[in-house]
Design an enzyme around this catalytic site. Structure first.
Site, PDB file in Angstrom:
ATOM      1  N   GLU A   1      -9.304 -12.108  -3.876  1.00 15.26           N
ATOM      2  CA  GLU A   1      -8.535 -10.882  -4.082  1.00 15.26           C
ATOM      3  C   GLU A   1      -7.619 -10.987  -5.302  1.00 15.26           C
ATOM      4  O   GLU A   1      -7.460 -10.016  -6.041  1.00 15.26           O
ATOM      5  CB  GLU A   1      -7.748 -10.563  -2.801  1.00 15.26           C
ATOM      6  CG  GLU A   1      -8.681 -10.186  -1.662  1.00 15.26           C
ATOM      7  CD  GLU A   1      -8.013 -10.135  -0.286  1.00 15.26           C
ATOM      8  OE1 GLU A   1      -8.743  -9.914   0.696  1.00 15.26           O
ATOM      9  OE2 GLU A   1      -6.787 -10.324  -0.189  1.00 15.26           O
TER      10      GLU A   1
ATOM     11  N   TYR B   1     -11.943  -3.789  -0.001  1.00 16.46           N
ATOM     12  CA  TYR B   1     -12.235  -3.816   1.428  1.00 16.46           C
ATOM     13  C   TYR B   1     -13.736  -3.845   1.700  1.00 16.46           C
ATOM     14  O   TYR B   1     -14.191  -3.311   2.702  1.00 16.46           O
ATOM     15  CB  TYR B   1     -11.600  -2.601   2.102  1.00 16.46           C
ATOM     16  CG  TYR B   1     -10.116  -2.764   2.358  1.00 16.46           C
ATOM     17  CD1 TYR B   1      -9.634  -3.822   3.126  1.00 16.46           C
ATOM     18  CD2 TYR B   1      -9.200  -1.841   1.865  1.00 16.46           C
ATOM     19  CE1 TYR B   1      -8.280  -3.970   3.382  1.00 16.46           C
ATOM     20  CE2 TYR B   1      -7.842  -1.979   2.119  1.00 16.46           C
ATOM     21  CZ  TYR B   1      -7.383  -3.047   2.888  1.00 16.46           C
ATOM     22  OH  TYR B   1      -6.056  -3.181   3.141  1.00 16.46           O
TER      23      TYR B   1
ATOM     24  N   ASN C   1      -0.517   1.314   7.313  1.00 16.89           N
ATOM     25  CA  ASN C   1       0.263   0.138   7.717  1.00 16.89           C
ATOM     26  C   ASN C   1       0.958  -0.603   6.576  1.00 16.89           C
ATOM     27  O   ASN C   1       1.292  -1.775   6.675  1.00 16.89           O
ATOM     28  CB  ASN C   1      -0.565  -0.791   8.609  1.00 16.89           C
ATOM     29  CG  ASN C   1      -1.745  -1.386   7.898  1.00 16.89           C
ATOM     30  OD1 ASN C   1      -1.919  -1.189   6.703  1.00 16.89           O
ATOM     31  ND2 ASN C   1      -2.559  -2.135   8.632  1.00 16.89           N
TER      32      ASN C   1
ATOM     33  N   PHE D   1     -13.896   3.765  10.131  1.00 14.74           N
ATOM     34  CA  PHE D   1     -12.680   4.228   9.461  1.00 14.74           C
ATOM     35  C   PHE D   1     -12.705   3.970   7.952  1.00 14.74           C
ATOM     36  O   PHE D   1     -11.742   4.296   7.264  1.00 14.74           O
ATOM     37  CB  PHE D   1     -11.442   3.581  10.079  1.00 14.74           C
ATOM     38  CG  PHE D   1     -11.460   2.069  10.088  1.00 14.74           C
ATOM     39  CD1 PHE D   1     -11.093   1.340   8.967  1.00 14.74           C
ATOM     40  CD2 PHE D   1     -11.867   1.376  11.227  1.00 14.74           C
ATOM     41  CE1 PHE D   1     -11.111  -0.051   8.963  1.00 14.74           C
ATOM     42  CE2 PHE D   1     -11.894  -0.015  11.232  1.00 14.74           C
ATOM     43  CZ  PHE D   1     -11.515  -0.738  10.093  1.00 14.74           C
TER      44      PHE D   1
ATOM     45  N   HIS E   1      -0.668  -5.181   2.653  1.00 19.60           N
ATOM     46  CA  HIS E   1      -1.846  -6.029   2.832  1.00 19.60           C
ATOM     47  C   HIS E   1      -1.484  -7.484   2.569  1.00 19.60           C
ATOM     48  O   HIS E   1      -0.663  -7.760   1.698  1.00 19.60           O
ATOM     49  CB  HIS E   1      -2.947  -5.612   1.846  1.00 19.60           C
ATOM     50  CG  HIS E   1      -4.038  -6.627   1.721  1.00 19.60           C
ATOM     51  ND1 HIS E   1      -5.108  -6.670   2.599  1.00 19.60           N
ATOM     52  CD2 HIS E   1      -4.211  -7.677   0.882  1.00 19.60           C
ATOM     53  CE1 HIS E   1      -5.888  -7.690   2.273  1.00 19.60           C
ATOM     54  NE2 HIS E   1      -5.370  -8.324   1.234  1.00 19.60           N
TER      55      HIS E   1
ATOM     56  N   LYS F   1       0.847  -1.181   0.000  1.00 21.39           N
ATOM     57  CA  LYS F   1       0.000   0.000   0.000  1.00 21.39           C
ATOM     58  C   LYS F   1       0.885   1.233   0.000  1.00 21.39           C
ATOM     59  O   LYS F   1       2.025   1.143   0.367  1.00 21.39           O
ATOM     60  CB  LYS F   1      -0.869   0.028   1.239  1.00 21.39           C
ATOM     61  CG  LYS F   1      -1.706  -1.196   1.507  1.00 21.39           C
ATOM     62  CD  LYS F   1      -2.330  -1.025   2.886  1.00 21.39           C
ATOM     63  CE  LYS F   1      -2.969  -2.259   3.419  1.00 21.39           C
ATOM     64  NZ  LYS F   1      -3.512  -2.009   4.791  1.00 21.39           N
TER      65      LYS F   1
HETATM   66  P1  DAT Z   1      -5.382  -6.578   8.204  1.00 21.92           P
HETATM   67  O1  DAT Z   1      -4.899  -5.593   7.148  1.00 21.92           O
HETATM   68  O2  DAT Z   1      -4.303  -6.818   9.248  1.00 21.92           O
HETATM   69  O3  DAT Z   1      -5.922  -7.837   7.625  1.00 21.92           O
HETATM   70  P2  DAT Z   1      -8.154  -5.772   8.703  1.00 21.92           P
HETATM   71  O4  DAT Z   1      -8.512  -6.668   7.564  1.00 21.92           O
HETATM   72  O5  DAT Z   1      -8.863  -5.939   9.988  1.00 21.92           O
HETATM   73  O6  DAT Z   1      -6.569  -5.866   9.013  1.00 21.92           O
HETATM   74  O7  DAT Z   1      -8.352  -4.262   8.251  1.00 21.92           O
HETATM   75  C1  DAT Z   1      -7.976  -3.839   6.954  1.00 21.92           C
HETATM   76  C2  DAT Z   1      -7.284  -2.505   7.049  1.00 21.92           C
HETATM   77  O8  DAT Z   1      -8.181  -1.538   7.611  1.00 21.92           O
HETATM   78  C3  DAT Z   1      -6.076  -2.502   7.996  1.00 21.92           C
HETATM   79  O9  DAT Z   1      -4.897  -2.970   7.353  1.00 21.92           O
HETATM   80  C4  DAT Z   1      -5.987  -1.065   8.374  1.00 21.92           C
HETATM   81  C5  DAT Z   1      -7.451  -0.612   8.410  1.00 21.92           C
HETATM   82  N1  DAT Z   1      -7.976  -0.675   9.789  1.00 21.92           N
HETATM   83  C6  DAT Z   1      -8.351  -1.791  10.467  1.00 21.92           C
HETATM   84  N2  DAT Z   1      -8.810  -1.489  11.691  1.00 21.92           N
HETATM   85  C7  DAT Z   1      -8.705  -0.147  11.798  1.00 21.92           C
HETATM   86  C8  DAT Z   1      -9.030   0.800  12.811  1.00 21.92           C
HETATM   87  N3  DAT Z   1      -9.573   0.413  13.991  1.00 21.92           N
HETATM   88  N4  DAT Z   1      -8.779   2.114  12.564  1.00 21.92           N
HETATM   89  C9  DAT Z   1      -8.268   2.515  11.389  1.00 21.92           C
HETATM   90  N5  DAT Z   1      -7.948   1.683  10.375  1.00 21.92           N
HETATM   91  C10 DAT Z   1      -8.165   0.373  10.574  1.00 21.92           C
HETATM   92 MG    MG Z   2      -7.622  -8.105   6.418  1.00 22.73          MG
END
Ligand code: DAT
Ligand code: MG
Length: 122
Positions: free
Chosen positions: A99, A22, A85, A30, A88, A11
């Protein structure tokens, strides 16, 4: 042993197609900020294949919140906030398939056998 595929994306991100990626997070507070971020510039898309590749890649990537991610992981070493972060990785083989199908067209994946494969895999 099960050979799976996982979709890995460096990313940010998105080039418009990120809007679909997503969809499971659409209800989260968020989500709008994340879509702005994920569509803010080009991404590097990859499809990785191997035995247990989904959990292995997630281990390498580290926890969603970079502050919780272990040192030595990509997020632990290179990121600060959840909303930035860096990388992905699919969370299941099924989502890996979904995906990869979303981000790559038929014929775009390059499959080859590295010469050292017999020395790595029984
Ligand atoms: P991951 O990327 O570790 O699989 P996820 O699928 O729960 O995590 O979420 C997708 C993305 O969404 C994650 O990389 C960053 C964002 N995200 C997740 N939880 C968040 C939060 N509480 N506040 C802000 N961004 C968040
Ligand atoms: Mg995820």
């Amino acid at each position: 042993e099960q050979v799976d595929q996982t979709y890995i994306m460096v990313k940010p991100d998105g080039v418009q197609r990120g809007l679909e990626h997503y969809k499971d997070l659409k209800q989260k507070p968020f989500f709008p900020a994340m879509i702005d971020y994920i569509t803010s510039g080009p991404v590097v898309s990859m499809a990785w294949e191997g035995i247990g590749v989904v959990p292995s890649a997630r281990k390498l990537i580290g926890a969603t919140d970079p502050l919780q991610a272990e040192p030595g992981t990509i997020r632990g070493d290179l990121a600060v906030q959840r909303g930035r972060n860096v990388i992905h990785g699919s969370d299941s083989p099924e989502n890996g398939q979904r995906e990869i199908a979303l981000w790559f067209k038929e014929g775009e994946l390059c499959e080859w056998t590295p010469v050292q494969e017999p020395w790595l895999i029984e």
